[in-house]
Design an enzyme around this catalytic site. Structure first.
Site, PDB file in Angstrom:
ATOM      1  N   ASN A 136       0.863  -1.020  -0.165  1.00 53.16           N
ATOM      2  CA  ASN A 136       0.211  -0.102   0.066  1.00 53.16           C
ATOM      3  C   ASN A 136       0.920   1.255   0.009  1.00 53.16           C
ATOM      4  O   ASN A 136       1.703   1.688   1.133  1.00 53.16           O
ATOM      5  CB  ASN A 136      -0.779  -0.117   1.173  1.00 53.16           C
ATOM      6  CG  ASN A 136      -2.187   0.779   1.101  1.00 53.16           C
ATOM      7  OD1 ASN A 136      -2.925   0.698   1.995  1.00 53.16           O
ATOM      8  ND2 ASN A 136      -2.347   1.377   0.035  1.00 53.16           N
ATOM      9  N   CYS A 145      -6.891   4.434   7.940  1.00 52.52           N
ATOM     10  CA  CYS A 145      -5.934   3.600   6.837  1.00 52.52           C
ATOM     11  C   CYS A 145      -4.909   2.952   7.704  1.00 52.52           C
ATOM     12  O   CYS A 145      -3.754   3.598   8.364  1.00 52.52           O
ATOM     13  CB  CYS A 145      -5.225   4.545   5.975  1.00 52.52           C
ATOM     14  SG  CYS A 145      -3.900   3.903   4.963  1.00 52.52           S
ATOM     15  N   GLY A 146      -5.285   1.748   7.997  1.00 50.62           N
ATOM     16  CA  GLY A 146      -4.402   0.798   8.828  1.00 50.62           C
ATOM     17  C   GLY A 146      -2.889   0.444   8.536  1.00 50.62           C
ATOM     18  O   GLY A 146      -2.099   0.923   9.201  1.00 50.62           O
ATOM     19  N   ASN A 147      -2.759   0.490   6.880  1.00 47.06           N
ATOM     20  CA  ASN A 147      -1.448   0.524   6.458  1.00 47.06           C
ATOM     21  C   ASN A 147      -0.835   1.701   6.718  1.00 47.06           C
ATOM     22  O   ASN A 147       0.455   1.953   7.102  1.00 47.06           O
ATOM     23  CB  ASN A 147      -1.377  -0.029   5.138  1.00 47.06           C
ATOM     24  CG  ASN A 147      -1.923  -1.415   4.810  1.00 47.06           C
ATOM     25  OD1 ASN A 147      -1.547  -2.409   5.609  1.00 47.06           O
ATOM     26  ND2 ASN A 147      -2.723  -1.674   3.685  1.00 47.06           N
ATOM     27  N   ASN A 185     -15.456   1.120  -0.042  1.00 49.69           N
ATOM     28  CA  ASN A 185     -14.202   0.056  -0.394  1.00 49.69           C
ATOM     29  C   ASN A 185     -14.834  -1.023  -0.759  1.00 49.69           C
ATOM     30  O   ASN A 185     -15.641  -1.834  -0.113  1.00 49.69           O
ATOM     31  CB  ASN A 185     -13.154   0.137   0.645  1.00 49.69           C
ATOM     32  CG  ASN A 185     -12.683   1.252   1.134  1.00 49.69           C
ATOM     33  OD1 ASN A 185     -11.778   1.942   0.687  1.00 49.69           O
ATOM     34  ND2 ASN A 185     -13.218   1.980   2.275  1.00 49.69           N
ATOM     35  N   GLU A 216     -10.144   0.374  -3.572  1.00 47.96           N
ATOM     36  CA  GLU A 216     -10.211   1.513  -2.439  1.00 47.96           C
ATOM     37  C   GLU A 216     -10.934   2.618  -2.994  1.00 47.96           C
ATOM     38  O   GLU A 216     -10.710   3.172  -4.042  1.00 47.96           O
ATOM     39  CB  GLU A 216      -8.872   1.801  -1.913  1.00 47.96           C
ATOM     40  CG  GLU A 216      -8.226   0.874  -1.095  1.00 47.96           C
ATOM     41  CD  GLU A 216      -7.119   1.528  -0.326  1.00 47.96           C
ATOM     42  OE1 GLU A 216      -7.302   2.295   0.450  1.00 47.96           O
ATOM     43  OE2 GLU A 216      -6.020   0.966  -0.243  1.00 47.96           O
ATOM     44  N   ARG A 217     -11.879   3.058  -2.145  1.00 44.72           N
ATOM     45  CA  ARG A 217     -12.373   4.179  -2.398  1.00 44.72           C
ATOM     46  C   ARG A 217     -11.537   5.341  -2.307  1.00 44.72           C
ATOM     47  O   ARG A 217     -10.717   5.740  -1.538  1.00 44.72           O
ATOM     48  CB  ARG A 217     -13.443   4.435  -1.019  1.00 44.72           C
ATOM     49  CG  ARG A 217     -14.173   5.933  -1.323  1.00 44.72           C
ATOM     50  CD  ARG A 217     -15.144   5.969   0.014  1.00 44.72           C
ATOM     51  NE  ARG A 217     -14.390   6.243   1.300  1.00 44.72           N
ATOM     52  CZ  ARG A 217     -14.659   6.545   2.223  1.00 44.72           C
ATOM     53  NH1 ARG A 217     -16.078   7.036   2.576  1.00 44.72           N
ATOM     54  NH2 ARG A 217     -14.153   6.962   3.687  1.00 44.72           N
ATOM     55  N   CYS A 240      -4.984  -3.170   1.654  1.00 45.09           N
ATOM     56  CA  CYS A 240      -5.882  -1.974   2.463  1.00 45.09           C
ATOM     57  C   CYS A 240      -6.053  -2.756   3.800  1.00 45.09           C
ATOM     58  O   CYS A 240      -6.768  -3.745   4.058  1.00 45.09           O
ATOM     59  CB  CYS A 240      -7.243  -1.816   1.774  1.00 45.09           C
ATOM     60  SG  CYS A 240      -8.143  -0.921   2.378  1.00 45.09           S
ATOM     61  N   SER A 286      -7.835  -1.387   6.469  1.00 44.59           N
ATOM     62  CA  SER A 286      -9.048  -1.548   6.841  1.00 44.59           C
ATOM     63  C   SER A 286      -9.841  -2.422   6.342  1.00 44.59           C
ATOM     64  O   SER A 286     -10.771  -2.901   6.963  1.00 44.59           O
ATOM     65  CB  SER A 286      -9.594  -0.059   7.088  1.00 44.59           C
ATOM     66  OG  SER A 286      -9.835   0.451   5.555  1.00 44.59           O
TER      67      SER A 286
END
Length: 293
Positions: free
Chosen positions: A17, A76-78, A197, A215-216, A224, A226
């Site tokens: 990502n 955004c987890g990454n 997403n 991804e949105r 992604c 999340s």
């Protein structure tokens, strides 16, 4: 003049990502959507993570998140793992807390070198919380399809919010569908008033899921975070997996744990530094929105 003029940035990635991190904690001036799009044209990214001055006691920063189309994201987890890596460098702290639009996120050094864990908070399942444009009492799977009525290509997704809306379609082979074609159609479907997403997921066994995501605001990405969280939670809600699962994404592996004791979702994975640079002010000279945004 942009708040990003001459600012140092770090180009990173969270299992593929593409992330750009900019520390603006000494700069309260706002960054505009046009600025975010200008950065994407110069340093291609999926998400832009802006560290702004902390607004709450006990937090390191307010993290504002832009997608590469200039839209904002709540989570955004990454990207948060990349932020954590930058902030842990040279620090003896084991844990950090950040504020985002989606709420407070806690980050820790992971169980091994190069790994970081992010508490992504509690998932939301109510149709108004996701949000959806119409009422669904049960969001474990909703009535939605793409393709002919009698032979839909994709249908009956699970929907979840992880601070941003997610729709997960369960399939036998995540590579058998043209997600580049179907992704934007589903992202902008009227049922999702804030867009969504879109994930294709295959349950390998009770501890393993493979997935791909549109991804949105960013399009096809290698990972992604999340979406991985949303997919793991959705599978557990359907009682098809355990509450701790290994997620295989095009860019690599994540471990997702949906805790019983507090309902929080923990994501563990890697974060890599690629290079750093400094933004040329000329990059933002024409970054003006007709709306003034």
């Amino acid at each position: 003049m942009s708040a990003l003029d001459n600012r140092l940035f770090a180009k990173m990635n969270g299992i593929g990502n593409e992330i750009v991190v900019v520390d603006l904690r000494d700069q309260p001036a706002p960054v505009t959507p046009a600025d975010a799009r200008a950065v994407a044209a110069h340093v291609p990214y999926d998400q832009l993570m802006l560290l702004q001055p902390a607004r709450l006691p006990g937090t390191e920063a307010f993290v504002r998140i832009y997608n590469n189309d200039g839209s904002e994201s709540g989570a955004c987890g990454n990207g948060m793992r990349c932020v954590a890596r930058q902030m842990f460098a040279g620090s003896d702290k084991n844990g950090l807390t950040f504020e985002t639009r989606a709420g407070l996120l806690n980050c820790w050094r992971g169980p091994a070198d190069g790994l970081y864990t992010v508490d992504m908070g509690e998932p939301k399942f109510g149709w108004q919380d996701i949000p959806l444009a119409e009422e669904f009492r049960d969001t474990r799977m909703i009535e939605l399809q793409i393709g002919p009525i009698d032979a839909p290509v994709l249908h009956t997704p699970s929907v979840v919010s992880m601070g941003n809306p997610h729709a997960i379609f369960w399939v036998d082979d995540v590579n058998a569908y043209d997600l580049g074609r179907f992704g934007p159609l589903l992202e902008n479907h009227p049922i999702f008033p804030e867009r969504a997403n879109i994930t294709l997921a295959h349950i390998v066994d009770r501890q393993h899921i493979t997935m791909r995501t549109w991804e949105r605001g960013a399009g096809l990405t290698k990972a992604c975070g999340s979406a991985a969280c949303a997919t793991a939670v959705a599978a557990a809600r359907l009682k098809r997996t355990d509450r701790t699962v290994e997620m295989t994404l095009p860019g690599g592996q994540l471990t997702i744990e949906w805790r019983d004791n507090d309902n929080h979702v923990l994501m563990t994975g890697g974060a890599e530094f690629e290079f750093e640079g400094r933004f040329d002010p000329a990059l933002f000279a024409g970054a003006l929105d007709p709306t003034g945004a």
